[in-house]
Scaffold this motif. Sequence first.
Motif, PDB file in Angstrom:
ATOM      1  N   GLU A  53       0.829  -1.202   0.000  1.00 54.56           N
ATOM      2  CA  GLU A  53       0.000   0.000   0.000  1.00 54.56           C
ATOM      3  C   GLU A  53       0.865   1.254   0.000  1.00 54.56           C
ATOM      4  N   PRO A  54       0.422   2.351  -0.595  1.00 54.20           N
ATOM      5  CA  PRO A  54      -0.823   2.542  -1.363  1.00 54.20           C
ATOM      6  C   PRO A  54      -0.765   1.948  -2.767  1.00 54.20           C
ATOM      7  N   VAL A  55       0.445   1.615  -3.241  1.00 56.74           N
ATOM      8  CA  VAL A  55       0.618   0.857  -4.480  1.00 56.74           C
ATOM      9  C   VAL A  55       1.681  -0.199  -4.213  1.00 56.74           C
ATOM     10  N   SER A 187       6.223  18.313  -5.711  1.00 58.01           N
ATOM     11  CA  SER A 187       4.981  18.575  -4.990  1.00 58.01           C
ATOM     12  C   SER A 187       3.792  18.575  -5.957  1.00 58.01           C
ATOM     13  N   ALA A 188       4.003  19.135  -7.147  1.00 59.68           N
ATOM     14  CA  ALA A 188       2.922  19.217  -8.133  1.00 59.68           C
ATOM     15  C   ALA A 188       2.512  17.848  -8.664  1.00 59.68           C
ATOM     16  N   ILE A 189       3.457  16.899  -8.707  1.00 59.78           N
ATOM     17  CA  ILE A 189       3.145  15.579  -9.265  1.00 59.78           C
ATOM     18  C   ILE A 189       2.908  14.521  -8.187  1.00 59.78           C
ATOM     19  N   SER A 190       3.026  14.891  -6.921  1.00 56.22           N
ATOM     20  CA  SER A 190       3.031  13.896  -5.848  1.00 56.22           C
ATOM     21  C   SER A 190       1.763  13.054  -5.783  1.00 56.22           C
ATOM     22  N   GLU A 191       0.597  13.653  -6.053  1.00 54.91           N
ATOM     23  CA  GLU A 191      -0.641  12.872  -5.947  1.00 54.91           C
ATOM     24  C   GLU A 191      -0.760  11.822  -7.045  1.00 54.91           C
ATOM     25  N   HIS A 192       0.060  11.944  -8.082  1.00 50.58           N
ATOM     26  CA  HIS A 192      -0.004  10.996  -9.200  1.00 50.58           C
ATOM     27  C   HIS A 192       1.036   9.877  -9.075  1.00 50.58           C
ATOM     28  N   ILE A 193       1.970  10.016  -8.143  1.00 52.76           N
ATOM     29  CA  ILE A 193       2.962   8.958  -7.912  1.00 52.76           C
ATOM     30  C   ILE A 193       3.070   8.726  -6.399  1.00 52.76           C
ATOM     31  N   PRO A 194       2.177   7.902  -5.836  1.00 51.32           N
ATOM     32  CA  PRO A 194       2.141   7.698  -4.389  1.00 51.32           C
ATOM     33  C   PRO A 194       3.501   7.312  -3.817  1.00 51.32           C
ATOM     34  N   LEU A 195       3.888   7.990  -2.736  1.00 47.57           N
ATOM     35  CA  LEU A 195       5.179   7.769  -2.068  1.00 47.57           C
ATOM     36  C   LEU A 195       6.353   7.956  -3.033  1.00 47.57           C
ATOM     37  N   TYR A 196       6.118   8.734  -4.099  1.00 43.34           N
ATOM     38  CA  TYR A 196       7.146   8.980  -5.114  1.00 43.34           C
ATOM     39  C   TYR A 196       7.700   7.674  -5.686  1.00 43.34           C
ATOM     40  N   THR A 197       6.801   6.728  -5.916  1.00 45.16           N
ATOM     41  CA  THR A 197       7.193   5.429  -6.460  1.00 45.16           C
ATOM     42  C   THR A 197       7.499   5.547  -7.951  1.00 45.16           C
ATOM     43  N   THR A 198       8.633   5.004  -8.359  1.00 40.44           N
ATOM     44  CA  THR A 198       9.034   5.024  -9.763  1.00 40.44           C
ATOM     45  C   THR A 198       8.324   3.919 -10.531  1.00 40.44           C
ATOM     46  N   ASN A 199       7.733   4.291 -11.659  1.00 41.35           N
ATOM     47  CA  ASN A 199       7.052   3.330 -12.529  1.00 41.35           C
ATOM     48  C   ASN A 199       7.583   3.539 -13.944  1.00 41.35           C
ATOM     49  N   LEU A 200       8.324   2.562 -14.454  1.00 39.73           N
ATOM     50  CA  LEU A 200       8.946   2.689 -15.771  1.00 39.73           C
ATOM     51  C   LEU A 200       7.936   2.892 -16.896  1.00 39.73           C
ATOM     52  N   LEU A 201       6.692   2.515 -16.676  1.00 35.36           N
ATOM     53  CA  LEU A 201       5.699   2.543 -17.749  1.00 35.36           C
ATOM     54  C   LEU A 201       4.948   3.869 -17.844  1.00 35.36           C
ATOM     55  N   ARG A 202       5.150   4.767 -16.920  1.00 34.84           N
ATOM     56  CA  ARG A 202       4.322   5.975 -16.919  1.00 34.84           C
ATOM     57  C   ARG A 202       4.782   6.997 -17.961  1.00 34.84           C
ATOM     58  N   ASP A 203       3.838   7.885 -18.308  1.00 36.17           N
ATOM     59  CA  ASP A 203       4.121   9.002 -19.206  1.00 36.17           C
ATOM     60  C   ASP A 203       4.579  10.210 -18.402  1.00 36.17           C
ATOM     61  N   SER A 204       4.990  11.248 -19.100  1.00 37.20           N
ATOM     62  CA  SER A 204       5.342  12.495 -18.435  1.00 37.20           C
ATOM     63  C   SER A 204       4.096  13.080 -17.782  1.00 37.20           C
ATOM     64  N   LEU A 208      -0.447  16.532 -17.852  1.00 36.88           N
ATOM     65  CA  LEU A 208      -1.649  16.843 -17.087  1.00 36.88           C
ATOM     66  C   LEU A 208      -1.772  18.362 -16.933  1.00 36.88           C
ATOM     67  N   PRO A 209      -2.897  18.949 -17.332  1.00 32.98           N
ATOM     68  CA  PRO A 209      -3.046  20.409 -17.304  1.00 32.98           C
ATOM     69  C   PRO A 209      -2.749  21.031 -15.940  1.00 32.98           C
ATOM     70  N   ALA A 210      -3.203  20.398 -14.860  1.00 33.24           N
ATOM     71  CA  ALA A 210      -2.987  20.972 -13.525  1.00 33.24           C
ATOM     72  C   ALA A 210      -1.501  21.025 -13.175  1.00 33.24           C
ATOM     73  N   VAL A 211      -0.751  19.995 -13.579  1.00 35.03           N
ATOM     74  CA  VAL A 211       0.681  19.961 -13.295  1.00 35.03           C
ATOM     75  C   VAL A 211       1.423  20.999 -14.130  1.00 35.03           C
ATOM     76  N   SER A 212       1.139  21.043 -15.427  1.00 39.67           N
ATOM     77  CA  SER A 212       1.830  22.005 -16.297  1.00 39.67           C
ATOM     78  C   SER A 212       1.522  23.440 -15.886  1.00 39.67           C
ATOM     79  N   GLU A 213       0.302  23.686 -15.434  1.00 38.60           N
ATOM     80  CA  GLU A 213      -0.064  25.031 -14.989  1.00 38.60           C
ATOM     81  C   GLU A 213       0.664  25.402 -13.699  1.00 38.60           C
ATOM     82  N   ALA A 214       0.788  24.444 -12.779  1.00 41.32           N
ATOM     83  CA  ALA A 214       1.529  24.705 -11.539  1.00 41.32           C
ATOM     84  C   ALA A 214       2.984  25.039 -11.832  1.00 41.32           C
ATOM     85  N   VAL A 215       3.584  24.327 -12.785  1.00 51.38           N
ATOM     86  CA  VAL A 215       4.970  24.582 -13.166  1.00 51.38           C
ATOM     87  C   VAL A 215       5.101  25.944 -13.834  1.00 51.38           C
ATOM     88  N   ARG A 216       4.156  26.273 -14.707  1.00 48.81           N
ATOM     89  CA  ARG A 216       4.210  27.574 -15.383  1.00 48.81           C
ATOM     90  C   ARG A 216       4.130  28.722 -14.382  1.00 48.81           C
TER      91      ARG A 216
END
Length: 350
Positions: A53-55, A187-204, A208-216
């Motif tokens: 858990e959580p993944v 911090s902007a991407i944390s909710e999409h990668i629980p515990l900052y777990t690395t997943n080789l299969l994920r996309d950038s 995600l609009p909310a993430v790109s806007e936070a970075v901008r």
Amino acid sequence: MSGVENASGWDAIDAALQNIYGDQEPKHYGTIIPYTLGGPDPLNGISVYEVKEPVAHWHFVTYGFSELYDKESSDPEYSGYGFELTFRLSKSDNEDEPPAWALNLLQNMGRYVFGSGNIFRSGDYMDANGPICQGADTLLTALSFIADPQLPEIETPNGRVEFLQMIGITQEELLAMQVWNTLGVLSAISEHIPLYTTNLLRDSLLSLPAVSEAVRIGSETEGSNTGILYVDQLSWNPSPAGSMSKTLTIGAKQAEVVGKLLRGRILKKRNLTLSGPETRIVFEPGEAREVQEQEDSVTIKLDPASAAAIALLLTPVAGTFAVPAWPELIVSIVPTHIKDSEGNIVESIG
């Protein structure tokens, strides 16, 4: 390893992990021949825990960046390099053993630190110049570092030890960290990668609009925290006889990030230093443009208009360009050839 004579540093790490995992017996991968006796692996060992858990993921923890046995360094505050690395990697249902490549990646981090003396801190990043898992079809080609979310810093008899978690990131995410800051992007991407777990299969996650806007918003309001950038293709060619022109040469792979950094630093009244193999270029904000050449470095003072003009020229496209309204300054973008561990060109940029 608990109970071994003079293994107080090792025991302190074991105790921190027991607080999380209780009686779970980790899979431990020790080093047969010590590094000091010519062995290939600098770390004494790596323990790996299975987490549901959580993944579902493997949680890797190193032993060896800190002082595991007797105190040897002269710094009483920190144990060894002052940290151990952790790494969380997604686990599939049919996996009984953690992947060997991840163990090797952590040992490679040890080789880098032991060989260079450079240490990692929360907020750092590193371009791997290729997949973090060699040969894998993954977009994760860089690494970032943050305090492990479940392992707080500990005090050991040999000094303080922080647990730094390594996170696989994409080139797009690396660029965002460079033009803003690592912890802001994480911090902007944390909710999409629980515990900052690395997943080789994920996309950038910048898709995600909310993430790109936070970075901008973050990069525009705060600017960039990257004050020094190593650029492996960097040179300065002063004026040839009878000419007033001077040429700044940058590799295509890093041209874009340098352009974005100029905006994020100079326009926020901050210096930007590019450090190359043979020269150092320092960009400074100023009221008027000016070039000052020293023996082993060059200082380029830029007003906002000049900084913006140069930034527009810095794209991953090879070519030679005069800076608008400053024709004496030439910007040359040269192709970058990325090679594998055997020296073969695997990608050309520009």
